[in-house]
Write a protein that holds these residues in place. Structure first.
Motif, PDB file in Angstrom:
ATOM      1  N   GLN A 111      -1.617 -13.401   4.219  1.00  0.00           N
ATOM      2  CA  GLN A 111      -1.195 -12.074   4.640  1.00  0.00           C
ATOM      3  C   GLN A 111      -2.009 -11.619   5.858  1.00  0.00           C
ATOM      4  O   GLN A 111      -3.156 -12.041   6.038  1.00  0.00           O
ATOM      5  N   ARG A 142      -1.337  -8.108  -0.426  1.00  0.00           N
ATOM      6  CA  ARG A 142      -0.837  -6.730  -0.270  1.00  0.00           C
ATOM      7  C   ARG A 142       0.428  -6.700   0.597  1.00  0.00           C
ATOM      8  O   ARG A 142       0.686  -5.718   1.298  1.00  0.00           O
ATOM      9  N   THR A 143       1.231  -7.735   0.546  1.00  0.00           N
ATOM     10  CA  THR A 143       2.461  -7.812   1.333  1.00  0.00           C
ATOM     11  C   THR A 143       3.357  -6.593   1.077  1.00  0.00           C
ATOM     12  O   THR A 143       3.620  -6.236  -0.075  1.00  0.00           O
ATOM     13  N   CYS A 168      -1.239  -1.097   5.881  1.00  0.00           N
ATOM     14  CA  CYS A 168      -2.605  -1.501   6.226  1.00  0.00           C
ATOM     15  C   CYS A 168      -3.506  -0.274   6.127  1.00  0.00           C
ATOM     16  O   CYS A 168      -3.184   0.786   6.683  1.00  0.00           O
ATOM     17  N   CYS A 188      -2.036  -8.188   9.138  1.00  0.00           N
ATOM     18  CA  CYS A 188      -1.495  -6.926   9.637  1.00  0.00           C
ATOM     19  C   CYS A 188      -1.087  -7.109  11.096  1.00  0.00           C
ATOM     20  O   CYS A 188      -1.953  -7.366  11.953  1.00  0.00           O
ATOM     21  N   ARG A 237      -9.974  -8.044  -6.354  1.00  0.00           N
ATOM     22  CA  ARG A 237      -8.709  -7.434  -5.916  1.00  0.00           C
ATOM     23  C   ARG A 237      -8.924  -6.045  -5.324  1.00  0.00           C
ATOM     24  O   ARG A 237      -8.273  -5.672  -4.351  1.00  0.00           O
ATOM     25  N   SER A 238      -9.831  -5.294  -5.896  1.00  0.00           N
ATOM     26  CA  SER A 238     -10.039  -3.927  -5.436  1.00  0.00           C
ATOM     27  C   SER A 238     -10.635  -3.857  -4.040  1.00  0.00           C
ATOM     28  O   SER A 238     -10.497  -2.844  -3.346  1.00  0.00           O
ATOM     29  N   LEU A 284       2.680  -3.492   1.745  1.00  0.00           N
ATOM     30  CA  LEU A 284       1.926  -2.246   1.630  1.00  0.00           C
ATOM     31  C   LEU A 284       1.376  -1.845   2.995  1.00  0.00           C
ATOM     32  O   LEU A 284       1.231  -2.689   3.890  1.00  0.00           O
ATOM     33  N   ARG A 331      -8.071  -5.798   1.567  1.00  0.00           N
ATOM     34  CA  ARG A 331      -7.309  -4.858   2.393  1.00  0.00           C
ATOM     35  C   ARG A 331      -5.956  -5.413   2.825  1.00  0.00           C
ATOM     36  O   ARG A 331      -5.012  -4.639   3.040  1.00  0.00           O
TER      37      ARG A 331
END
Length: 291
Positions: A269, A246-247, A251, A271, A238-239, A249, A242
């Motif tokens: 997801q 991460r919807t 980019c 960008c 998870r860390s 959040l 990118r």
């Protein structure tokens, strides 16, 4: 779902901790998880762990007690499955159907070190196979070439023979093995490609970028994951993401809002700023809501 980097790390962890240890007992908590019956899982008792390896997103633990008489305990962890290493475990056999435990392997002695195969949730999809040859597992027999084994030319040839969307192709295990939903999102973001781009219509320079992204995203994830404790791998994955999961959040590359396309039982997801020229992709679920 565990993908190539996490399965590679789990295999590495087993090679470091389980190698050359004999099986003392097998606890089977879910009969439905085991997809083979000959040989039975009890045949592992007394055998010694001789290796651990990866076939796409399948994890294989190898056992042997005599030359040329090896067995492979192969697991597909599916969406919510996991392998958990333990230094000690209860000696009391588990009650079938209670909790997330599917199968426990005791090594050295009952109650000593070993590993559990677990699956959270109510949708039980974890699959376990005990076979003499990994090719006996239907999913392995159908696998395409491993994602990290492809050369640039081989990757280009693979794309040229397909017309589906690139997102669909990257996760199709019969075409290329090892990449799932999360890392395909990351690969496409790194390559600055729309998930809806047609596989066979990419320009040579786009194929170059996509191949470079495939290599860098996967090798970086493997490098981060290998050596981590099994319990820490999910957090490590998870860390390093990118765009996936991460919807809403920003980019980390361009600052645009990460968006999502949803289907009946999955989503991905991307960008818009990095991948689609700023244009949101059609989301059928959202489209139905705003009619």
């Amino acid at each position: 779902m565990p993908e190539l980097p996490e399965i590679e790390a789990l295999a590495h962890h087993l090679r470091e901790h389980a190698l050359y240890r004999p099986v003392a007992r097998i606890d089977l908590a879910s009969m439905s998880a085991v997809k083979t019956f000959d040989p039975p899982v009890s045949a592992l008792v007394g055998r010694v762990v001789t290796g651990a390896s990866r076939y796409g997103k399948f994890l294989s633990v190898e056992f042997q007690d005599k030359p040329d008489e090896g067995l492979h305990l192969i697991t597909h962890l599916s969406r919510a499955g996991w392998l958990r290493w333990h230094e000690t475990a209860t000696a009391t056999p588990p009650k079938p159907g209670r909790g997330p435990l599917e199968l426990r392997v005791h090594l050295d002695h009952v109650g000593g070190p070993g590993f559990d195969l677990t699956e959270a949730g109510t949708q039980k999809r974890l699959a376990v196979y005990l076979v003499r040859d990994p090719q006996e597992v239907p999913g392995i027999a159908r696998l395409g070439p491993d994602a990290l084994a492809l050369s640039r030319d081989e990757f280009g040839e693979l794309l040229a023979g397909h017309t589906e969307r690139i997102k669909t192709l990257l996760v199709e295990q019969t075409v290329m093995a090892g990449v799932g939903n999360a890392y395909s999102d990351e690969i496409l973001h790194t390559a600055k490609l729309s998930p809806y781009a047609a596989s066979g219509k990419l320009k040579p320079e786009q194929v170059d970028e996509l191949y470079a992204a495939l290599r860098s995203v996967l090798t970086d994830a493997v490098d981060r994951s290998v050596g981590q404790k099994a319990a820490e791998l999910k957090g490590e994955k998870r860390s390093g993401l990118r765009v996936h999961a991460r919807t809403g959040l920003p980019c980390p590359v361009c600052g645009d809002t990460v968006r999502e396309v949803s289907f009946a039982n999955k989503s991905f997801q991307y960008c818009p700023g990095c991948q689609t020229g700023g244009k949101p992709l059609a989301d059928r679920r959202l489209s139905r809501l705003v009619r």
